[in-house]
Design an enzyme around this catalytic site. Structure first.
Site, PDB file in Angstrom:
ATOM      1  N   CYS A  84       0.580  -1.555  -0.148  1.00  0.00           N
ATOM      2  CA  CYS A  84      -0.491   0.004   0.131  1.00  0.00           C
ATOM      3  C   CYS A  84       0.812   1.085   0.212  1.00  0.00           C
ATOM      4  CB  CYS A  84      -1.059  -0.165   1.342  1.00  0.00           C
ATOM      5  SG  CYS A  84      -1.534   1.613   1.997  1.00  0.00           S
ATOM      6  N   CYS A  87       0.153   3.361   2.889  1.00  0.00           N
ATOM      7  CA  CYS A  87       1.184   2.394   4.281  1.00  0.00           C
ATOM      8  C   CYS A  87       2.895   2.885   4.281  1.00  0.00           C
ATOM      9  CB  CYS A  87       0.875   1.465   4.546  1.00  0.00           C
ATOM     10  SG  CYS A  87      -0.848   0.787   4.504  1.00  0.00           S
TER      11      CYS A  87
END
Length: 159
Positions: A84, A87
């Site tokens: 991600c 992230c």
């Protein structure tokens, strides 16, 4: 002509097989020399790449998460995925902040365990959740600023 094509195809196949074994060997060596908290060597490459990164320490496994939530103890969990992009941008801000503020923030890698934590209703990453008395108290979804994370820790975790 046909013989040349077969030779070329054979060389390409041999190269792909060799590449597979080189990558497999490299990953096995990386797993041997690292702190692997996952209890398996069958990990996604993105997880293997983060094994020695201190920002991704303090992992919690799904069974441990279930036990901790059910026990009613206060718990802060950062749900993330190594693939991600949000992230990847959030973790270098959030992990050091939690450590600086003495917050025991557990991390759960959804790339490896998404099928085992569906009961927690995590629909996107990054997600930061605070649990108390066996229930979710508050969650932050998506990338936030450092000030928002600081306020979250101060209001819910360090109260």
């Amino acid at each position: 002509m046909q013989k040349k094509i077969l030779i070329i195809i054979g060389v390409v196949v041999v190269l792909f097989v060799a590449l597979y074994f080189v990558l497999d060997y490299k990953n096995n060596k990386a797993l041997e020399g690292s702190n692997n908290p996952y209890g398996t060597n069958d990990l996604d490459q993105a997880t293997i790449d983060q094994l020695d990164d201190p920002n991704y320490g303090n992992q919690i496994l799904p069974d441990e998460l279930d036990e901790a939530v059910e026990s009613g103890e206060p718990l802060t969990v950062y749900f993330y995925s190594p693939t991600c992009v949000h992230c990847q941008n959030t973790t270098p801000i959030l992990a050091p902040l939690a450590e600086e503020m003495n917050v025991d923030m557990k991390k759960l890698n959804l790339l490896e365990f998404s099928d085992k934590v569906t009961r927690y209703g995590i629909t996107s990453t990054p997600t930061l959740v605070y649990y108390e008395d066996g229930k979710e108290v508050y969650r932050l979804v998506g990338s936030q600023t450092e000030d928002v994370y600081t306020a979250f820790f101060e209001e819910y975790v360090l109260k």
